[in-house]
Write a protein that holds these residues in place. Structure first.
Motif, PDB file in Angstrom:
ATOM      1  N   LEU A 142      52.773  60.247 -16.077  1.00 58.71           N
ATOM      2  CA  LEU A 142      52.467  58.821 -15.973  1.00 58.71           C
ATOM      3  C   LEU A 142      53.138  58.164 -14.765  1.00 58.71           C
ATOM      4  N   LEU A 143      53.854  58.947 -13.961  1.00 57.35           N
ATOM      5  CA  LEU A 143      54.596  58.364 -12.849  1.00 57.35           C
ATOM      6  C   LEU A 143      53.721  57.612 -11.849  1.00 57.35           C
ATOM      7  N   PRO A 144      52.561  58.149 -11.404  1.00 55.10           N
ATOM      8  CA  PRO A 144      51.746  57.377 -10.452  1.00 55.10           C
ATOM      9  C   PRO A 144      51.315  56.029 -11.021  1.00 55.10           C
ATOM     10  N   ASN A 145      50.892  56.024 -12.288  1.00 54.71           N
ATOM     11  CA  ASN A 145      50.453  54.781 -12.904  1.00 54.71           C
ATOM     12  C   ASN A 145      51.614  53.812 -13.079  1.00 54.71           C
ATOM     13  N   ALA A 146      52.761  54.303 -13.539  1.00 51.01           N
ATOM     14  CA  ALA A 146      53.916  53.433 -13.759  1.00 51.01           C
ATOM     15  C   ALA A 146      54.426  52.862 -12.439  1.00 51.01           C
ATOM     16  N   SER A 147      54.404  53.665 -11.388  1.00 53.39           N
ATOM     17  CA  SER A 147      54.832  53.180 -10.080  1.00 53.39           C
ATOM     18  C   SER A 147      53.905  52.079  -9.587  1.00 53.39           C
ATOM     19  N   ALA A 148      52.600  52.268  -9.777  1.00 49.96           N
ATOM     20  CA  ALA A 148      51.633  51.241  -9.372  1.00 49.96           C
ATOM     21  C   ALA A 148      51.807  49.973 -10.199  1.00 49.96           C
ATOM     22  N   LEU A 149      52.045  50.125 -11.508  1.00 49.70           N
ATOM     23  CA  LEU A 149      52.261  48.955 -12.352  1.00 49.70           C
ATOM     24  C   LEU A 149      53.564  48.241 -11.978  1.00 49.70           C
ATOM     25  N   SER A 150      54.554  49.006 -11.545  1.00 47.04           N
ATOM     26  CA  SER A 150      55.789  48.382 -11.075  1.00 47.04           C
ATOM     27  C   SER A 150      55.504  47.482  -9.879  1.00 47.04           C
ATOM     28  N   ALA A 151      54.677  47.981  -8.973  1.00 48.28           N
ATOM     29  CA  ALA A 151      54.288  47.150  -7.829  1.00 48.28           C
ATOM     30  C   ALA A 151      53.457  45.959  -8.290  1.00 48.28           C
ATOM     31  N   ALA A 152      52.658  46.144  -9.347  1.00 44.02           N
ATOM     32  CA  ALA A 152      51.826  45.052  -9.855  1.00 44.02           C
ATOM     33  C   ALA A 152      52.683  43.932 -10.432  1.00 44.02           C
ATOM     34  N   ARG A 282      45.169  55.540  -9.531  1.00 40.85           N
ATOM     35  CA  ARG A 282      45.502  56.785  -8.817  1.00 40.85           C
ATOM     36  C   ARG A 282      46.026  57.808  -9.813  1.00 40.85           C
ATOM     37  N   GLY A 283      45.489  59.017  -9.761  1.00 41.90           N
ATOM     38  CA  GLY A 283      45.874  60.040 -10.717  1.00 41.90           C
ATOM     39  C   GLY A 283      46.714  61.157 -10.146  1.00 41.90           C
ATOM     40  N   GLY A 284      46.987  61.123  -8.857  1.00 42.00           N
ATOM     41  CA  GLY A 284      47.758  62.202  -8.258  1.00 42.00           C
ATOM     42  C   GLY A 284      48.367  61.776  -6.946  1.00 42.00           C
ATOM     43  N   ARG A 285      48.869  62.743  -6.211  1.00 40.09           N
ATOM     44  CA  ARG A 285      49.559  62.470  -4.958  1.00 40.09           C
ATOM     45  C   ARG A 285      48.563  62.128  -3.855  1.00 40.09           C
ATOM     46  N   PRO A 286      48.752  61.007  -3.128  1.00 35.34           N
ATOM     47  CA  PRO A 286      47.831  60.642  -2.050  1.00 35.34           C
ATOM     48  C   PRO A 286      47.866  61.676  -0.924  1.00 35.34           C
ATOM     49  N   THR A 287      46.765  61.790  -0.217  1.00 36.38           N
ATOM     50  CA  THR A 287      46.700  62.700   0.921  1.00 36.38           C
ATOM     51  C   THR A 287      47.343  62.054   2.143  1.00 36.38           C
ATOM     52  N   ALA A 288      47.659  62.870   3.137  1.00 37.26           N
ATOM     53  CA  ALA A 288      48.245  62.347   4.372  1.00 37.26           C
ATOM     54  C   ALA A 288      47.299  61.373   5.077  1.00 37.26           C
ATOM     55  N   PRO A 289      45.976  61.661   5.194  1.00 37.41           N
ATOM     56  CA  PRO A 289      45.072  60.685   5.825  1.00 37.41           C
ATOM     57  C   PRO A 289      45.008  59.351   5.087  1.00 37.41           C
ATOM     58  N   ALA A 290      45.174  59.374   3.764  1.00 35.80           N
ATOM     59  CA  ALA A 290      45.168  58.115   3.006  1.00 35.80           C
ATOM     60  C   ALA A 290      46.352  57.240   3.404  1.00 35.80           C
ATOM     61  N   ASN A 333      54.920  55.668  -0.866  1.00 36.10           N
ATOM     62  CA  ASN A 333      55.848  55.857  -1.986  1.00 36.10           C
ATOM     63  C   ASN A 333      55.389  56.998  -2.883  1.00 36.10           C
ATOM     64  N   HIS A 334      54.126  56.984  -3.271  1.00 36.62           N
ATOM     65  CA  HIS A 334      53.608  58.019  -4.176  1.00 36.62           C
ATOM     66  C   HIS A 334      53.621  59.396  -3.510  1.00 36.62           C
ATOM     67  N   ARG A 335      53.303  59.439  -2.228  1.00 33.72           N
ATOM     68  CA  ARG A 335      53.298  60.731  -1.539  1.00 33.72           C
ATOM     69  C   ARG A 335      54.706  61.325  -1.487  1.00 33.72           C
ATOM     70  N   LEU A 410      53.018  69.670 -10.118  1.00 34.69           N
ATOM     71  CA  LEU A 410      51.696  69.481 -10.690  1.00 34.69           C
ATOM     72  C   LEU A 410      50.926  70.790 -10.705  1.00 34.69           C
ATOM     73  N   THR A 411      51.294  71.692  -9.789  1.00 37.10           N
ATOM     74  CA  THR A 411      50.586  72.959  -9.713  1.00 37.10           C
ATOM     75  C   THR A 411      51.495  74.158  -9.880  1.00 37.10           C
ATOM     76  N   SER A 412      52.811  73.949  -9.654  1.00 39.12           N
ATOM     77  CA  SER A 412      53.747  75.070  -9.720  1.00 39.12           C
ATOM     78  C   SER A 412      55.083  74.609 -10.254  1.00 39.12           C
ATOM     79  N   PRO A 413      55.271  74.634 -11.579  1.00 34.94           N
ATOM     80  CA  PRO A 413      56.508  74.120 -12.161  1.00 34.94           C
ATOM     81  C   PRO A 413      57.721  74.886 -11.667  1.00 34.94           C
ATOM     82  N   ALA A 414      58.828  74.157 -11.594  1.00 31.85           N
ATOM     83  CA  ALA A 414      60.092  74.766 -11.197  1.00 31.85           C
ATOM     84  C   ALA A 414      61.214  74.065 -11.934  1.00 31.85           C
ATOM     85  N   PRO A 415      62.347  74.711 -12.102  1.00 32.44           N
ATOM     86  CA  PRO A 415      63.461  74.061 -12.792  1.00 32.44           C
ATOM     87  C   PRO A 415      63.871  72.786 -12.093  1.00 32.44           C
TER      88      PRO A 415
END
Length: 424
Positions: A142-152, A282-290, A333-335, A410-415
């Motif tokens: 929920l981090l992308p959504n919560a971060s956006a709502l924080s800005a809201a 937004r549901g994931g990490r923005p791309t560099a061009p974005a 911020n999200h990236r 999101l694709t490769s978990p790590a400790p």
């Protein structure tokens, strides 16, 4: 299931985040009321001096430049909830002291200087801790959504605060506005106290104490973090000086009173608010061009806003500029945040804060000097043109360097404590 997951307000279902959001709306509204009152006070004390306003802005952000990385170290090492509670209590006490000086008629410009330095020092700890604390409240999904709502909610308060402050200053002067700001900090303190600590998603503590140098080395090893942070540095230095340019534009170009100044600031904030709600989907990490594309749009709009021939046109153009500014800041911020290991997130977001806000003292002094010689519009022209050039440079460079992202959780978990992990 997908529709539910992409609901714009889904993070508010989390008890702790919901409490925090309510407290922040009240507290940040008070902060923006204070910004408007402080700017008006400085201009009144100095005969509309852009240099004086730039100096106060510089003093408020200088501690961010000096101490934010250590604030991020504290956020990675200690309880963020406790740090935030103490920071808000200290900020409220500082605001109350300045309010008393204003109400008693004994305030001097050097008092405002001391307040700016004190508040900036507290913010050096509060800002990175708050940014990193969002992920603890809602978790990585929920981090992308919560971060956006924080800005809201930040920009909701940014709309309400200046508008209300302008009306109150016109009716009661700046003193009562500052008192309300001092009391508003209690909303966040109460929200933090009423949270359920067992529901916080805290990362594992590293085997050794968190060090600033380790965070810097981590970022240096991540080109996909370095590029957006560099872009944020340039635009934060030259393009994000609206705390200085907007009051000067209102007072020296359009000859506006306090209420009209508050509405002009609110127009900018309203555009930012719309952008914040747009990014909740937004549901994931923005791309560099974005990130770079939004930076280019922002730069162009800021330059055009400097041309505005009258007050209504300026309000519209500043609303569009506010939208582009927040959209770029959120994308960057999200990236950065979604590409960072939780064990380093406090220090990474401290670096983000340092770059975005800590460079403001230099930008404020430069833009203040520029406006003294060439008028308030020159600050918007210069900021927009430099921001556009930085975005074009980043877009051009990406064609030659490529833009492959490093793996994240999101694709490769790590400790969480892994130095090579990419947890969001």
């Amino acid at each position: 299931m997908e529709n539910k997951r992409r609901t714009p307000f889904r993070s508010l279902a989390v008890h702790n985040f919901r409490l925090f959001a309510v407290g922040q709306v009240v507290s940040v509204a008070g902060t923006w009321m204070m910004v408007t009152a402080q700017d008006w006070l400085v201009l009144s004390l100095t005969g509309d001096s852009g240099t004086a306003l730039g100096t106060v802005t510089a003093l408020q952000f200088t501690p961010l430049l000096l101490f934010t990385l250590y604030g991020g170290r504290l956020a990675d090492r200690y309880d963020k909830r406790l740090l935030l509670g103490v920071a808000n209590l200290v900020s409220g006490a500082l605001a109350l002291v300045l309010a008393v000086l204003v109400l008693t008629g004994s305030v001097r410009l050097w008092h405002v200087h001391l307040f700016a330095l004190g508040l900036g020092t507290v913010n050096a700890v509060e800002v990175p801790a708050r940014m990193a604390f969002v992920s603890e409240m809602v978790g990585p999904d929920l981090l992308p959504n919560a971060s956006a709502l924080s800005a809201a909610y930040f920009n909701t308060a940014r709309v309400l605060g200046p508008s209300l402050a302008g009306l109150l200053i016109a009716a009661l002067d700046v003193g009562p506005v500052m008192v309300l700001n001092a009391l508003s900090y209690l909303a966040t303190v109460i929200a933090l106290r009423r949270m359920r600590p067992g529901e916080l998603s805290r990362p594992e503590r590293a085997a050794r104490a968190a060090r600033v140098i380790d965070g810097l080395r981590y970022v240096r090893s991540r080109p996909d973090l370095v590029v957006p942070l560099t872009l944020v540095a340039v635009i934060g230095l030259f393009g994000f000086n609206f705390q200085l340019t907007l009051p000067l534009l209102a007072r020296t170009v359009f000859d506006s009173d306090a209420a009209a100044f508050g509405l002009l600031t609110a127009a900018f904030a309203a555009g930012s608010l719309l952008a914040a709600f747009a990014t909740t989907l937004r549901g994931g990490r923005p791309t560099a061009p974005a990130v770079t594309g939004s930076a280019l749009v922002f730069g162009l709009l800021e330059s055009v806003a400097g041309w505005a021939p009258d007050y209504p046109t300026a309000a519209v153009l500043l609303g569009l500029t506010g939208f582009a500014a927040l959209y770029f800041a959120q994308a960057a911020n999200h990236r950065v945040q979604l590409g960072s290991d939780p064990a380093y997130r406090g220090r990474v977001m401290a670096l983000y804060t340092l770059i975005l806000q800590g460079l403001t003292p230099l930008g404020a002094l430069l833009v203040g000097w520029l406006t003294v010689r060439h008028g308030a519009r020159s600050g918007l022209y210069a900021g927009g043109l430099v921001s556009s050039a930085a975005a074009i440079t980043a877009l051009t460079a990406s064609r030659f360097t490529g833009g492959a992202d490093r793996p994240t959780a999101l694709t490769s978990p790590a400790p969480a404590s892994s130095a090579t992990g990419r947890n969001p």
